[in-house]
Design a protein around this motif. Structure first.
Motif, PDB file in Angstrom:
ATOM      1  N   GLU A 170      18.584 -61.042  53.241  1.00 54.54           N
ATOM      2  CA  GLU A 170      17.429 -60.224  53.372  1.00 54.54           C
ATOM      3  C   GLU A 170      16.604 -60.220  54.539  1.00 54.54           C
ATOM      4  OE1 GLU A 170      16.205 -59.817  48.696  1.00 54.54           O
ATOM      5  OE2 GLU A 170      15.184 -61.525  49.643  1.00 54.54           O
ATOM      6  N   ASP A 171      16.430 -61.528  54.932  1.00 53.31           N
ATOM      7  CA  ASP A 171      15.637 -61.852  56.171  1.00 53.31           C
ATOM      8  C   ASP A 171      16.410 -61.320  57.567  1.00 53.31           C
ATOM      9  OD1 ASP A 171      13.702 -63.047  55.085  1.00 53.31           O
ATOM     10  OD2 ASP A 171      14.512 -65.056  55.554  1.00 53.31           O
ATOM     11  N   LEU A 172      17.769 -61.136  57.537  1.00 48.31           N
ATOM     12  CA  LEU A 172      18.810 -60.467  58.797  1.00 48.31           C
ATOM     13  C   LEU A 172      18.415 -59.169  58.520  1.00 48.31           C
ATOM     14  CD1 LEU A 172      21.721 -62.858  58.671  1.00 48.31           C
ATOM     15  CD2 LEU A 172      19.996 -62.851  60.703  1.00 48.31           C
ATOM     16  N   ILE A 173      18.428 -58.399  57.621  1.00 44.43           N
ATOM     17  CA  ILE A 173      18.375 -56.998  57.420  1.00 44.43           C
ATOM     18  C   ILE A 173      17.250 -56.277  57.481  1.00 44.43           C
ATOM     19  CG2 ILE A 173      20.826 -56.737  56.642  1.00 44.43           C
ATOM     20  CD1 ILE A 173      19.633 -56.230  53.763  1.00 44.43           C
ATOM     21  N   ALA A 174      16.145 -57.132  57.257  1.00 44.53           N
ATOM     22  CA  ALA A 174      14.594 -56.674  57.171  1.00 44.53           C
ATOM     23  C   ALA A 174      14.326 -55.974  58.257  1.00 44.53           C
ATOM     24  CB  ALA A 174      13.771 -57.762  56.531  1.00 44.53           C
ATOM     25  N   GLY A 175      13.438 -54.976  58.139  1.00 48.41           N
ATOM     26  CA  GLY A 175      12.648 -54.393  59.119  1.00 48.41           C
ATOM     27  C   GLY A 175      11.452 -53.997  58.553  1.00 48.41           C
ATOM     28  N   PRO A 176      10.327 -53.158  59.340  1.00 46.49           N
ATOM     29  CA  PRO A 176       9.344 -52.731  58.969  1.00 46.49           C
ATOM     30  C   PRO A 176       9.325 -51.462  58.160  1.00 46.49           C
ATOM     31  CG  PRO A 176       9.477 -52.235  61.377  1.00 46.49           C
ATOM     32  CD  PRO A 176      10.629 -53.187  60.998  1.00 46.49           C
ATOM     33  N   THR A 231      10.292 -54.390  50.308  1.00 45.84           N
ATOM     34  CA  THR A 231       9.393 -53.439  48.925  1.00 45.84           C
ATOM     35  C   THR A 231      10.215 -54.175  47.731  1.00 45.84           C
ATOM     36  OG1 THR A 231       8.997 -51.705  50.490  1.00 45.84           O
ATOM     37  CG2 THR A 231       8.709 -51.626  47.960  1.00 45.84           C
ATOM     38  N   ILE A 232      11.516 -54.117  47.786  1.00 44.51           N
ATOM     39  CA  ILE A 232      12.308 -54.598  46.722  1.00 44.51           C
ATOM     40  C   ILE A 232      11.929 -56.115  46.577  1.00 44.51           C
ATOM     41  CG2 ILE A 232      14.783 -55.200  45.876  1.00 44.51           C
ATOM     42  CD1 ILE A 232      15.522 -52.653  47.491  1.00 44.51           C
ATOM     43  N   ARG A 233      12.054 -56.904  47.322  1.00 45.77           N
ATOM     44  CA  ARG A 233      11.480 -58.429  47.238  1.00 45.77           C
ATOM     45  C   ARG A 233      10.270 -58.429  46.606  1.00 45.77           C
ATOM     46  NH1 ARG A 233      11.661 -62.430  52.419  1.00 45.77           N
ATOM     47  NH2 ARG A 233      14.086 -62.372  52.065  1.00 45.77           N
ATOM     48  N   GLN A 271      25.670 -44.156  55.158  1.00 42.54           N
ATOM     49  CA  GLN A 271      25.085 -44.564  56.302  1.00 42.54           C
ATOM     50  C   GLN A 271      23.635 -44.553  56.372  1.00 42.54           C
ATOM     51  OE1 GLN A 271      26.519 -46.659  59.037  1.00 42.54           O
ATOM     52  NE2 GLN A 271      28.421 -46.362  57.674  1.00 42.54           N
ATOM     53  N   ARG A 272      23.048 -43.341  55.908  1.00 45.05           N
ATOM     54  CA  ARG A 272      21.520 -43.241  55.890  1.00 45.05           C
ATOM     55  C   ARG A 272      21.015 -43.977  54.758  1.00 45.05           C
ATOM     56  NH1 ARG A 272      22.359 -37.362  56.432  1.00 45.05           N
ATOM     57  NH2 ARG A 272      22.153 -37.443  54.275  1.00 45.05           N
ATOM     58  N   THR A 273      21.595 -43.986  53.493  1.00 44.61           N
ATOM     59  CA  THR A 273      21.260 -44.904  52.224  1.00 44.61           C
ATOM     60  C   THR A 273      21.288 -46.200  52.566  1.00 44.61           C
ATOM     61  OG1 THR A 273      22.143 -43.191  51.047  1.00 44.61           O
ATOM     62  CG2 THR A 273      21.747 -45.285  49.985  1.00 44.61           C
ATOM     63  N   ALA A 274      22.224 -46.695  53.300  1.00 45.17           N
ATOM     64  CA  ALA A 274      22.107 -48.190  53.787  1.00 45.17           C
ATOM     65  C   ALA A 274      21.168 -48.527  54.704  1.00 45.17           C
ATOM     66  CB  ALA A 274      23.420 -48.703  54.456  1.00 45.17           C
ATOM     67  N   ALA A 275      20.665 -47.660  55.871  1.00 48.78           N
ATOM     68  CA  ALA A 275      19.702 -47.596  56.661  1.00 48.78           C
ATOM     69  C   ALA A 275      18.071 -47.823  56.040  1.00 48.78           C
ATOM     70  CB  ALA A 275      19.759 -46.516  57.810  1.00 48.78           C
ATOM     71  N   ASN A 276      18.059 -46.989  54.986  1.00 47.50           N
ATOM     72  CA  ASN A 276      17.000 -47.005  54.166  1.00 47.50           C
ATOM     73  C   ASN A 276      16.668 -48.388  53.458  1.00 47.50           C
ATOM     74  OD1 ASN A 276      16.392 -44.464  54.691  1.00 47.50           O
ATOM     75  ND2 ASN A 276      17.154 -43.527  52.837  1.00 47.50           N
ATOM     76  N   ILE A 277      17.618 -48.906  53.075  1.00 48.28           N
ATOM     77  CA  ILE A 277      17.814 -50.354  52.446  1.00 48.28           C
ATOM     78  C   ILE A 277      17.481 -51.454  53.336  1.00 48.28           C
ATOM     79  CG2 ILE A 277      18.892 -51.947  50.946  1.00 48.28           C
ATOM     80  CD1 ILE A 277      20.535 -49.783  49.647  1.00 48.28           C
ATOM     81  N   GLY A 278      18.138 -51.258  54.397  1.00 47.03           N
ATOM     82  CA  GLY A 278      18.066 -52.601  55.732  1.00 47.03           C
ATOM     83  C   GLY A 278      18.531 -52.071  56.947  1.00 47.03           C
ATOM     84  N   ASN A 279      18.562 -52.924  57.823  1.00 49.36           N
ATOM     85  CA  ASN A 279      19.277 -52.580  59.255  1.00 49.36           C
ATOM     86  C   ASN A 279      20.760 -52.671  59.265  1.00 49.36           C
ATOM     87  OD1 ASN A 279      19.828 -52.189  61.998  1.00 49.36           O
ATOM     88  ND2 ASN A 279      18.849 -54.103  62.602  1.00 49.36           N
ATOM     89  N   PRO A 280      21.525 -51.361  59.196  1.00 47.54           N
ATOM     90  CA  PRO A 280      23.091 -51.391  59.207  1.00 47.54           C
ATOM     91  C   PRO A 280      23.649 -52.115  60.403  1.00 47.54           C
ATOM     92  CG  PRO A 280      22.257 -49.224  59.494  1.00 47.54           C
ATOM     93  CD  PRO A 280      21.006 -50.156  59.332  1.00 47.54           C
ATOM     94  N   ASP A 281      22.845 -52.254  61.508  1.00 43.42           N
ATOM     95  CA  ASP A 281      23.682 -52.873  62.611  1.00 43.42           C
ATOM     96  C   ASP A 281      23.356 -54.251  62.776  1.00 43.42           C
ATOM     97  OD1 ASP A 281      24.323 -50.246  63.386  1.00 43.42           O
ATOM     98  OD2 ASP A 281      22.223 -49.898  64.372  1.00 43.42           O
ATOM     99  N   ALA A 282      22.569 -54.963  61.703  1.00 41.35           N
ATOM    100  CA  ALA A 282      22.484 -56.487  61.837  1.00 41.35           C
ATOM    101  C   ALA A 282      23.719 -57.261  61.486  1.00 41.35           C
ATOM    102  CB  ALA A 282      21.575 -56.859  60.802  1.00 41.35           C
ATOM    103  N   LYS A 283      23.780 -58.123  62.501  1.00 38.71           N
ATOM    104  CA  LYS A 283      25.246 -59.162  62.697  1.00 38.71           C
ATOM    105  C   LYS A 283      25.057 -60.153  61.690  1.00 38.71           C
ATOM    106  CE  LYS A 283      26.968 -56.746  65.976  1.00 38.71           C
ATOM    107  NZ  LYS A 283      27.765 -55.601  65.589  1.00 38.71           N
TER     108      LYS A 283
END
Length: 127
Positions: free
Chosen positions: A36-42, A48-50, A82-94
């Protein structure tokens, strides 16, 4: 298949599912927080889920389902996913593979155990 064998298989599936839920709620949840911390963004809904679901058992299950959904959706090459994943978190996070495994293996065990118990139930003779 005899009804005794189906009963033991069903009990085994229920046991696997229960053990997977226990592991998910206790041992693997700190790893899910790291994800969650890796994929989180503003602008991401994972924070919000957290905040909404919190740290209780039901909240942990719900948050883990969102993380698994995110991990699955970000690897599907279609634009909608891809858009749905981007709404949840950062899809480019390693993320390291070990974090992927902590997020994927316990829920998979839970669902496989549940499906095994349901299929075994179909082979039981009515009492």
């Amino acid at each position: 298949m005899s009804s005794e064998l189906a009963m033991f298989i069903g009990i085994g599936g229920f046991g696997i599912s229960s053990l997977s839920i226990l592991v998910l709620l206790t041992i693997s949840f700190p790893k899910l927080r790291q994800i969650e911390d890796l994929i989180a963004g503003p602008e991401r809904s994972i924070m919000t889920i957290r905040a909404v679901w919190g740290e209780g058992p039901y909240g942990r299950l719900n948050r883990s389902c969102h993380i698994v959904l995110f991990l699955l959706l970000r690897h599907i090459p279609l634009r909608h996913f891809q858009r749905t994943a981007a709404n949840i978190g950062n899809p480019d996070a390693k993320m390291p593979v070990s974090l992927h495994l902590w997020a994927i293996v316990p829920p998979t065990g839970m669902f496989i155990g549940f499906i095994t118990a349901c299929i075994a139930n179909q082979f039981l003779n009515p009492a």
